[in-house]
Design an enzyme around this catalytic site. Structure first.
Site, PDB file in Angstrom:
ATOM      1  CE  LYS A   1      -1.608   3.058   2.681  1.00 45.37           C
ATOM      2  NZ  LYS A   1      -1.742   4.186   1.754  1.00 45.37           N
TER       3      LYS A   1
ATOM      4  CD  GLU B   1      13.404   2.091   9.085  1.00 49.79           C
ATOM      5  OE1 GLU B   1      13.722   3.134   9.683  1.00 49.79           O
ATOM      6  OE2 GLU B   1      14.207   1.192   8.814  1.00 49.79           O
TER       7      GLU B   1
ATOM      8  CB  CYS C   1      12.955   9.962   7.653  1.00 50.87           C
ATOM      9  SG  CYS C   1      13.982   8.805   6.741  1.00 50.87           S
TER      10      CYS C   1
ATOM     11  CD  GLU D   1       9.708  13.908  10.598  1.00 42.65           C
ATOM     12  OE1 GLU D   1       8.547  13.494  10.701  1.00 42.65           O
ATOM     13  OE2 GLU D   1      10.653  13.209  10.196  1.00 42.65           O
TER      14      GLU D   1
END
Ligand code: NAD
Length: 479
Positions: free
Chosen positions: A171, A246, A280, A384
């Site tokens: 997905k 992750e 990331c 973030e």
């Protein structure tokens, strides 16, 4: 315009079982519709998982050399789609052409040969006393992926999963699904056995949840944001499946007091701004010694001022100083609001700002932005942002630098800059992160990649990535 109407399930292009819902894929630079794909339902997930479960019976025992050949065939067929991949990602993500070619498409091609070689040389069996230790594929894998390096991050899962002997239901992000269709076309072209790889696009809350909860999915491998990853883990808990996460980061680049400002500046800026900050492991906090604050600030500001915003489809060879737009309108607004928050909380705006850049009235651009005078508790030092926003903080001594570096919920990546590599290694060992680059050392695509703390719980890439998809069995042998 790429218009897809089907999913790839059981080796066939099949229509959604509950048709009627689609999503437009928007070009980040032109804001025009560049593609359309269907949105799937729980019924589509069930069909894909059933196919993957059936295919596992044979794929899991397919000889390693046969699996390795398929992997090499996939890599070769993807290489034939190189330009299609890079231009698709230029539009979907907004990555400038040279970055899309070198990194987005380039990284996506190499791993197939890597995984073929790894499984050919892997010790699938070993002995320990009277036990035979056997490594076996875990089963059906649900792979859920984000939009920032869309194809590469898919391949970080699908490559080792297929290599291990697992079957997969993918997905991809509904923001960037077109590159996943290219991969599915390649799987079909090379004749991968039916059901080994399946593609269903859809909302995370529908297709992602169905995969996480499905009793016949043995493992969910997820890359994305922390809140979504935590939800996946909760949804997977009732069926006690393995969950690989992750997640995000707020990584620190620690500049020691013996570092050369000129040598540090380019890495400090590029380490944060690469892929317009949508990375990331971006080094979004630069920690500089208070005793040399002005020197380092001057060098970083000078370097950041060279960065230009570019049309993602234009040929701009300087990947270090060319930034494309962000991936979507909503993400552009989020990043701009973080910049405003930095100003409101009293950080010093040195470069950039929250406004639409003068050069581009169209496209999801954000000005490359640098803040000085950032303190550890500020929002722009803790959260973030996932955009081209660099926060510079000062520290008093090495212990203070380590304390600040480790002072967020994250632990994905880090950097240390020093004239003394041994000293830098000492700091690197004290950083609670999954990887640390010293003096801008090269990316190693086979080294384990993953996070400490709330940045995740798994390792991808290379042999560590393969082992995430394996079970270990002990068979006790009689004397
Ligand atoms: P996201 O969490 O919004 O979405 C990631 C994927 O999860 C998408 O496919 C989405 O549809 C799906 N999803 C969302 N909610 C879900 C749910 N409840 N259940 C199942 N699936 C769900 O993340 P994003 O915005 O696509 O990507 C950016 C994030 O990904 C950032 O936080 C970034 O740091 C992180 N990321 C981490 C790594 C890494 O390797 N650690 C790499 C790239 C990106």
């Amino acid at each position: 315009m790429k218009n897809y109407e089907n999913f790839y399930i059981d080796g066939q292009w099949v229509a959604p079982l509950e048709p009627g819902r689609t999503v437009d894929v928007i070009h980040s630079g032109t804001e025009e519709v560049m593609g359309r794909v269907p949105l799937g339902s729980v019924a589509d997930v069930n069909a894909a998982v059933d196919a993957a479960k059936r295919a596992f019976e044979t794929w899991s025992v397919t000889p390693v050399d046969v699996r390795a050949k398929y992997l090499r065939d996939i890599g070769a067929a993807l290489a034939g789609r190189f330009t299609d991949i890079s231009t698709t990602i230029q539009g979907e993500v907004g990555s400038p052409k040279s970055f899309a070619e070198l990194v987005q498409a380039g990284l996506s091609l190499g791993d197939w040969e890597t995984y073929a070689s790894i499984i050919e040389g892997y010790d699938w069996e070993s002995t320990m006393g009277n036990s035979l230790i056997v490594k076996e594929p875990i089963g059906v894998v649900g792979a859920i992926t984000p939009w920032n390096y869309p194809l590469y991050l898919i391949i970080c899962k699908v490559g080792p999963a297929l290599a291990a002997g697992c079957t997969v239901v993918l997905k991809p992000s509904q923001v960037t699904p077109l590159n996943a269709y290219i991969l599915a076309e390649v799987m079909d072209e090379v004749g991968l056995p039916a059901g080994v790889f399946n593609l269903v696009v859809g909302a995370g809350s529908v297709v992602g949840t169905a995969l996480s909860q499905h009793p016949d999915v043995d493992m969910v491998s997820f890359t994305g944001s922390g809140p979504a990853g935590a939800q996946v883990a909760k949804d997977a808990a009732d069926t006690v499946k393995r969950v690989g996460l992750e997640l995000g980061g707020k990584s620190a680049n620690v500049v020691l007091d013996d570092a050369d400002p000129a040598a540090v500046a380019m890495g400090a800026v590029f380490g944060c701004f690469l892929n317009s900050g949508q990375t990331c492991s971006a080094l979004t906090r630069v920690l500089i010694p208070a005793s040399r604050e002005q020197e380092f600030l001057d060098a970083i500001v000078e370097e950041a001022s060279k960065v230009r915003l570019v049309d993602p489809d234009a040929d701009e060879p300087d990947i270090f100083h060319s930034l494309g737009p962000l991936s979507s309108k909503s993400h552009q607004e989020t990043v701009r609001s973080y910049i405003q928050k930095g100003i409101d909380e009293g950080a010093q705006l040195l470069v950039g700002g929250p406004e639409q850049p003068e050069e581009f009235s169209t496209g999801y651009y954000v000005k490359p932005t640098v803040f000085g005078g950032v303190t550890p508790e500020m929002t722009i030092a803790q959260e973030e942002i996932f955009g081209p926003v660099l926060s510079i903080l000062t520290y008093t001594d090495d212990d203070d630098a380590v304390r600040i570096a480790n002072g967020t919920i994250y632990g994905l990546a880090g950097g240390v800059q020093s004239a003394d590599v041994e000293r830098a290694k000492g700091i690197a060992r004290r950083m609670r992160t999954g990887q640390v680059d010293i003096n801008g050392a090269n990316f190693n695509g086979q080294a384990p990649f993953g996070g400490y703390k709330q940045s995740g719980n798994t390792r991808e890439r290379g042999v560590f990535g393969l082992e995430e998809f394996l079970e270990t069995k002990s068979i006790q042998l009689p004397d």
